[in-house]
Design a protein around this motif. Structure first.
Motif, PDB file in Angstrom:
ATOM      1  N   TYR A 151       0.825  -1.214   0.000  1.00  0.00           N
ATOM      2  CA  TYR A 151       0.000   0.000   0.000  1.00  0.00           C
ATOM      3  C   TYR A 151       0.855   1.257   0.000  1.00  0.00           C
ATOM      4  O   TYR A 151       1.874   1.336   0.699  1.00  0.00           O
ATOM      5  N   THR A 153       0.533   4.590   1.525  1.00  0.00           N
ATOM      6  CA  THR A 153      -0.294   5.058   2.631  1.00  0.00           C
ATOM      7  C   THR A 153      -0.266   6.563   2.816  1.00  0.00           C
ATOM      8  O   THR A 153      -1.101   7.113   3.531  1.00  0.00           O
ATOM      9  N   ARG A 173      -6.185   5.500   0.444  1.00  0.00           N
ATOM     10  CA  ARG A 173      -5.624   4.156   0.534  1.00  0.00           C
ATOM     11  C   ARG A 173      -5.431   3.608  -0.873  1.00  0.00           C
ATOM     12  O   ARG A 173      -6.405   3.386  -1.599  1.00  0.00           O
ATOM     13  N   GLY A 325      -1.041   2.615   9.480  1.00  0.00           N
ATOM     14  CA  GLY A 325      -2.378   3.188   9.542  1.00  0.00           C
ATOM     15  C   GLY A 325      -2.867   3.607  10.910  1.00  0.00           C
ATOM     16  O   GLY A 325      -3.377   4.718  11.087  1.00  0.00           O
TER      17      GLY A 325
END
Length: 496
Positions: A151, A153, A173, A325
């Protein structure tokens, strides 16, 4: 700020600023796997926030040897402490909300510089090259073993309204799905770029979009503002300009009709393809996406819009920036703009009453706020609760608000809980607001958890009024100690 320090204009100067203060940045040359291991290491070093314990608020960290990505470096936790954000934005940590509020009132529009002046385009990789693979070019970590994939982020996503030409930048995202495709998650109804995407899709057109990674922290903080502080058509880059008192520099992309941050470490150029969707976890089938700010792993979405990548450009020896996250980094990026939005709303209605706001770490910077409110006369009684209602209006994703008096430090959780234990009675000082729209990532917001809720994404918002009734203030005075300068007795403790 003390002494002469490096001027922060981009990620690299931000890292240099941190090097000037012991304990704020560490590096490692030990090889690390970006699949799970890198985030697993930083979870212990400095993630904080709502991350599963053990964790802590610690230094930012640079990983210099990324397995599978020769020559690449990754930095995690740049903004994972309020103290560090204050250091990078040249203000005291307790005044960050005030700084952003002032910057909203004094915005500076971004400017465009020629391509040859853009460090972000020093190296160019085009998608029409048969060897092109974004998964090899961009060392995006996989946070946990369950993640749907690598990912991005903390990518600054920039796009424009095809009708008005107005532009906006937000953080989303982004999951790397193939050599030239990424999925993009939009929180329902919460992002301007989704409005732009839907407009383009309605007429069958692709939406050009750039993703800038590794930029000035002022940009990362400013792009986290949301309505009503920054309504549709307000470009948050103007706030970043207000923070620095200098315009953010953009440059034209090379393969799409859009702009990107000129001094970013990486820029991904692409298009949101109309009417194309992809299952977020199509490569893993875990049913999971990635860890989100409430501290839980978000569910994979069955259908997400797709970005077709056209090119990746970057600086020489680029530094990939990433965040965990649920970490304290999310708290600062989301929470400080929240604080500024609440201050702005309440100050318009009752100037001078709200002294400060803290979007608490335990709520990921979104769910919980502590309001420091000052009552100066009998008629102020009750206004503290009105202020809380205004805070809910200023930031719809808030779930819990604690109100404290001026003698309570809103940034000290023990002090806030002290006020709750000595200035709060549950049956008279708790205000419930049932069935109000909140943030969809809270797993308790469902009729299965609370049958009183009429649907998912709704919550019972609550105000905890921990303030002393004005007519009783004299009975609740805290013990007064002799004011001294402690450095006379313990200089080493305070002069670090």
């Amino acid at each position: 700020m003390k002494g002469t320090q490096t001027e922060v204009t981009d990620l690299r100067s931000a890292l240099e600023r941190l090097k000037e203060t012991p304990g704020q940045l560490i590096e490692t040359n030990v090889p690390v796997d970006p699949h799970g291991e890198l985030s697993g290491v930083y979870r212990h070093v400095g993630a904080g926030g709502t991350v599963k314990r053990p964790t802590q608020i610690g230094p930012a960290m640079i990983f210099n040897d990324i397995k599978g990505h020769p020559g690449a470096r990754v930095v995690n936790g740049l903004l994972a402490s309020r103290e560090r954000v204050g250091m990078l934005l040249d203000t005291d940590p307790e005044r960050l909300g005030h700084l952003l509020n002032e910057s909203v009132k004094n915005p500076i529009e971004p400017v465009t510089v020629p391509n040859h002046q853009a460090p972000a385009q020093e190296v160019v990789h085009r998608a029409d090259d048969p060897d092109f693979d974004i998964r090899k070019l961009v060392p995006a970590p996989t946070n946990t073993e369950e993640d749907a994939g690598p990912y991005i982020t903390i990518g600054m996503c920039y796009a424009s309204d095809s009708e008005t030409g107005e532009s906006d930048m937000t953080i989303h995202r982004l999951c790397l799905q193939s050599k030239d495709e990424m999925s993009m998650y939009f929180v329902p109804g919460a992002r301007h770029l989704d409005v732009f995407r839907k407009k383009a899709e309605a007429v069958g057109e692709a939406l050009p979009i750039s993703i800038s990674i590794g930029v000035d922290p002022a940009v990362e903080i400013a792009t986290s503002f949301e309505p009503p502080t920054t309504p549709l058509g307000f470009n948050e880059l103007e706030i970043a300009g207000g923070i620095r008192k200098k315009a953010v520099e953009l440059t034209d992309c090379l393969t799409i009709n859009e702009k990107a941050i000129a001094n970013a470490e990486y820029v991904i150029e692409g298009e949101l393809i109309p009417n194309k969707r992809v299952r977020e976890d199509q490569n893993t089938n875990t049913g999971k996406a990635m860890p989100e700010f409430p501290g839980y792993t978000g569910p994979a979405v069955k259908e997400l819009p797709v970005i077709k990548v056209k090119a990746v450009t970057h600086r020489k020896n680029p530094i990939m920036q990433t965040v965990i996250g649920p970490s304290e980094e999310h708290v600062t990026m989301a929470g400080i703009p929240t604080e500024a939005s609440i201050m702005q709303m309440i100050d318009k209605a009752m100037p001078g009453r709200l002294l400060n706001v803290y979007a608490h770490s335990s709520g990921g910077g979104k769910y919980m706020a502590v309001l420091q409110f000052k009552k100066t006369q009998v008629s102020d009684e009750g206004k503290q609760r009105q202020a809380a209602l205004l805070a809910f209006s200023a930031f719809s994703e808030l779930k819990h608000i604690y109100i404290v008096d001026e003698d309570v430090d809103p940034f000290d959780s023990n002090d806030v809980l002290w006020s709750m234990n000595t200035r709060f009675q549950g049956d008279v000082d708790t205000i419930f607001l049932p069935n109000v729209r909140c943030h969809p990532l809270d797993p308790s917001q469902s009729p299965e958890y609370n049958p009183q809720l009429s649907g998912k994404g709704l919550s019972c918002k609550t105000i905890f009024d921990c303030t002393v009734p004005y007519h009783m203030k004299e009975e609740f005075k805290r013990a007064e100690f002799t004011e001294v300068d402690p450095t006379k007795w313990v200089p080493d403790l305070y002069n670090k």
